[in-house]
Design a protein around this motif. Structure first.
Motif, PDB file in Angstrom:
ATOM      1  N   LYS A   1       0.778  -0.785   0.211  1.00  0.00           N
ATOM      2  CA  LYS A   1      -0.118   0.258   0.229  1.00  0.00           C
ATOM      3  C   LYS A   1       1.206   1.357   0.402  1.00  0.00           C
ATOM      4  O   LYS A   1       2.276   1.564   0.730  1.00  0.00           O
ATOM      5  N   LYS A   2       0.517   2.152  -0.462  1.00  0.00           N
ATOM      6  CA  LYS A   2       1.425   3.500  -0.860  1.00  0.00           C
ATOM      7  C   LYS A   2       0.987   4.044   0.386  1.00  0.00           C
ATOM      8  O   LYS A   2       0.003   4.388   0.902  1.00  0.00           O
ATOM      9  N   ILE A   3       2.485   4.652   0.572  1.00  0.00           N
ATOM     10  CA  ILE A   3       2.005   5.408   2.080  1.00  0.00           C
ATOM     11  C   ILE A   3       2.543   6.594   1.939  1.00  0.00           C
ATOM     12  O   ILE A   3       3.757   7.658   1.595  1.00  0.00           O
ATOM     13  N   THR A   4       1.503   7.655   2.818  1.00  0.00           N
ATOM     14  CA  THR A   4       1.414   8.905   1.940  1.00  0.00           C
ATOM     15  C   THR A   4       1.623   9.682   3.219  1.00  0.00           C
ATOM     16  O   THR A   4       0.921   9.758   4.301  1.00  0.00           O
ATOM     17  N   ALA A   5       2.520  10.578   3.208  1.00  0.00           N
ATOM     18  CA  ALA A   5       2.936  11.204   4.853  1.00  0.00           C
ATOM     19  C   ALA A   5       2.955  13.336   4.591  1.00  0.00           C
ATOM     20  O   ALA A   5       3.341  12.819   3.616  1.00  0.00           O
ATOM     21  N   ILE A   6       2.647  13.072   5.436  1.00  0.00           N
ATOM     22  CA  ILE A   6       2.690  15.091   5.685  1.00  0.00           C
ATOM     23  C   ILE A   6       3.922  15.264   6.732  1.00  0.00           C
ATOM     24  O   ILE A   6       3.795  14.840   7.435  1.00  0.00           O
ATOM     25  N   PHE A   7       4.471  16.714   6.078  1.00  0.00           N
ATOM     26  CA  PHE A   7       5.373  16.311   6.921  1.00  0.00           C
ATOM     27  C   PHE A   7       5.115  18.353   7.222  1.00  0.00           C
ATOM     28  O   PHE A   7       5.238  19.242   6.770  1.00  0.00           O
ATOM     29  N   PRO A   8       4.184  18.790   8.329  1.00  0.00           N
ATOM     30  CA  PRO A   8       3.996  19.963   8.538  1.00  0.00           C
ATOM     31  C   PRO A   8       5.021  20.762   9.127  1.00  0.00           C
ATOM     32  O   PRO A   8       5.815  20.539  10.425  1.00  0.00           O
TER      33      PRO A   8
ATOM     34  N   LEU B   1      15.943  20.221   6.256  1.00  0.00           N
ATOM     35  CA  LEU B   1      15.790  19.678   5.539  1.00  0.00           C
ATOM     36  C   LEU B   1      16.585  18.002   5.086  1.00  0.00           C
ATOM     37  O   LEU B   1      16.402  17.138   4.272  1.00  0.00           O
ATOM     38  N   ASP B   2      17.030  18.048   6.304  1.00  0.00           N
ATOM     39  CA  ASP B   2      17.781  16.155   6.772  1.00  0.00           C
ATOM     40  C   ASP B   2      16.535  15.566   6.701  1.00  0.00           C
ATOM     41  O   ASP B   2      16.460  14.365   6.822  1.00  0.00           O
ATOM     42  N   VAL B   3      15.027  16.555   7.838  1.00  0.00           N
ATOM     43  CA  VAL B   3      14.080  15.906   7.878  1.00  0.00           C
ATOM     44  C   VAL B   3      13.754  14.909   6.390  1.00  0.00           C
ATOM     45  O   VAL B   3      12.905  13.642   6.254  1.00  0.00           O
ATOM     46  N   ILE B   4      13.491  16.052   5.319  1.00  0.00           N
ATOM     47  CA  ILE B   4      12.723  16.042   4.256  1.00  0.00           C
ATOM     48  C   ILE B   4      13.384  14.827   3.891  1.00  0.00           C
ATOM     49  O   ILE B   4      13.055  13.974   3.210  1.00  0.00           O
ATOM     50  N   ARG B   5      15.302  14.086   3.491  1.00  0.00           N
ATOM     51  CA  ARG B   5      15.630  13.813   2.754  1.00  0.00           C
ATOM     52  C   ARG B   5      15.628  11.968   3.269  1.00  0.00           C
ATOM     53  O   ARG B   5      15.283  11.424   2.983  1.00  0.00           O
TER      54      ARG B   5
ATOM     55  N   ALA C   1      -3.347  11.651   3.684  1.00  0.00           N
ATOM     56  CA  ALA C   1      -1.726  11.475   3.860  1.00  0.00           C
ATOM     57  C   ALA C   1      -2.526  10.698   5.514  1.00  0.00           C
ATOM     58  O   ALA C   1      -3.207  10.726   6.899  1.00  0.00           O
ATOM     59  N   ASP C   2      -1.911   9.539   5.829  1.00  0.00           N
ATOM     60  CA  ASP C   2      -1.853   8.495   6.159  1.00  0.00           C
ATOM     61  C   ASP C   2      -1.200   8.477   7.494  1.00  0.00           C
ATOM     62  O   ASP C   2      -1.185   8.483   8.847  1.00  0.00           O
ATOM     63  N   VAL C   3       0.040   9.435   7.373  1.00  0.00           N
ATOM     64  CA  VAL C   3       0.665   9.855   8.387  1.00  0.00           C
ATOM     65  C   VAL C   3       1.960  11.042   8.603  1.00  0.00           C
ATOM     66  O   VAL C   3       1.505  11.197   7.465  1.00  0.00           O
ATOM     67  N   MET C   4       1.810  11.543  10.315  1.00  0.00           N
ATOM     68  CA  MET C   4       2.749  12.771  10.271  1.00  0.00           C
ATOM     69  C   MET C   4       4.059  12.617  10.172  1.00  0.00           C
ATOM     70  O   MET C   4       4.860  11.439  11.627  1.00  0.00           O
ATOM     71  N   LEU C   5       4.642  13.201   9.699  1.00  0.00           N
ATOM     72  CA  LEU C   5       5.796  13.166  10.093  1.00  0.00           C
ATOM     73  C   LEU C   5       6.512  13.717  10.457  1.00  0.00           C
ATOM     74  O   LEU C   5       6.492  15.523  10.175  1.00  0.00           O
TER      75      LEU C   5
ATOM     76  N   ILE D   1      -5.093  10.009  13.310  1.00  0.00           N
ATOM     77  CA  ILE D   1      -3.449   9.763  12.448  1.00  0.00           C
ATOM     78  C   ILE D   1      -2.380   9.648  13.168  1.00  0.00           C
ATOM     79  O   ILE D   1      -2.003  10.075  14.296  1.00  0.00           O
ATOM     80  N   GLU D   2      -1.319   9.224  13.267  1.00  0.00           N
ATOM     81  CA  GLU D   2      -0.824   8.583  14.063  1.00  0.00           C
ATOM     82  C   GLU D   2       0.312   9.339  13.476  1.00  0.00           C
ATOM     83  O   GLU D   2       0.675   9.757  12.256  1.00  0.00           O
ATOM     84  N   THR D   3       1.880   9.972  14.954  1.00  0.00           N
ATOM     85  CA  THR D   3       3.121  10.412  13.691  1.00  0.00           C
ATOM     86  C   THR D   3       4.432   9.419  13.910  1.00  0.00           C
ATOM     87  O   THR D   3       3.594   9.027  14.941  1.00  0.00           O
ATOM     88  N   VAL D   4       4.701   9.674  12.653  1.00  0.00           N
ATOM     89  CA  VAL D   4       6.077   9.158  12.122  1.00  0.00           C
ATOM     90  C   VAL D   4       6.911  10.047  12.793  1.00  0.00           C
ATOM     91  O   VAL D   4       7.277  10.778  12.678  1.00  0.00           O
ATOM     92  N   PHE D   5       8.442   9.633  13.533  1.00  0.00           N
ATOM     93  CA  PHE D   5       9.126  10.643  14.072  1.00  0.00           C
ATOM     94  C   PHE D   5      10.460  10.304  13.493  1.00  0.00           C
ATOM     95  O   PHE D   5      10.640   8.724  13.487  1.00  0.00           O
ATOM     96  N   VAL D   6      11.295  11.466  13.638  1.00  0.00           N
ATOM     97  CA  VAL D   6      12.565  11.099  12.946  1.00  0.00           C
ATOM     98  C   VAL D   6      13.405  11.537  13.724  1.00  0.00           C
ATOM     99  O   VAL D   6      13.480  12.936  13.988  1.00  0.00           O
ATOM    100  N   MET D   7      14.561  11.052  13.914  1.00  0.00           N
ATOM    101  CA  MET D   7      15.840  11.727  14.895  1.00  0.00           C
ATOM    102  C   MET D   7      16.841  12.800  13.656  1.00  0.00           C
ATOM    103  O   MET D   7      17.132  12.212  12.801  1.00  0.00           O
TER     104      MET D   7
END
Ligand code: ADP
Length: 173
Positions: A4-11, A22-26, A86-90, A115-121
């Protein structure tokens, strides 16, 4: 089975976009099928670059990332996420103090909108970078060239040379 294609939104307000964003976007570009960068305005913060200026800069910087699109929004973030299907928030995490605020936000968004949130360090070198600090440092004549992309740096200098805006007094994000 088809994936399933996952769409994330980075607000965020991205005022201006920093090397940390930009690091989070990459990272998000590698994790999701579609990544929507949603450019909004935090009501507690005065605008420095207009929304259109911020969007142009982000589009330029992500031109080589085909999965990334940049959109503007004025409503609640969770409403916009639903509109975009969007499936998740980034969200990005810089340090432990981000965790408390982001944890609260993620819980609220899950409670009110499911909506679930996905975090990146963020990568270590960007852990201390935030847009408020960049704006304040630049207004006081500090060198912010290592904290933001070159194209953003040039526009920031132009903006300050044109009309030095009043220092904002909002809390650092
Ligand atoms: P807001 O105005 O909503 O706080 P920002 O534009 O400041 O939005 O930030 C948007 C998102 O980017 C947030 O998840 C924030 O934690 C993350 N972020 C900001 N700066 C960095 C950074 N240097 N490293 C990692 N994540 C960051």
């Amino acid at each position: 089975m088809e994936h399933k294609k996952i769409t994330a939104i980075f607000p965020g307000s991205f005022d201006p976009i920093t090397n940390g964003h930009l690091d989070v976007i990459r990272k998000g570009n590698k994790l999701f099928d579609c990544l929507i960068i949603a450019v909004g305005q935090n009501p507690g913060k005065a605008e420095f670059f207009t929304k259109d200026e911020r969007i142009v800069m982000i589009r330029e910087l992500t031109a080589d990332m085909p999965r990334v699109t940049v959109e503007s929004y004025d409503c609640l973030t969770v409403e916009f996420a639903a509109q975009m299907k969007a499936d998740v928030m980034l969200r990005g995490l810089r340090n432990l103090s981000d965790v408390e605020y982001e944890f609260q936000l993620a819980m609220i968004n899950r409670t009110v909108a499911g909506i679930e949130t996905v975090f990146v360090m963020t990568s270590e070198e960007y852990g201390y970078v935030n847009s408020t600090m960049v704006r304040q440092l630049a207004l006081l004549g500090g060198d912010v060239s290592k904290l933001i992309p070159e194209t953003v740096y040039q526009r920031l200098r132009q903006k300050i040379a044109q009309k030095p805006p009043a220092l904002d007094t909002d809390v650092p994000e």
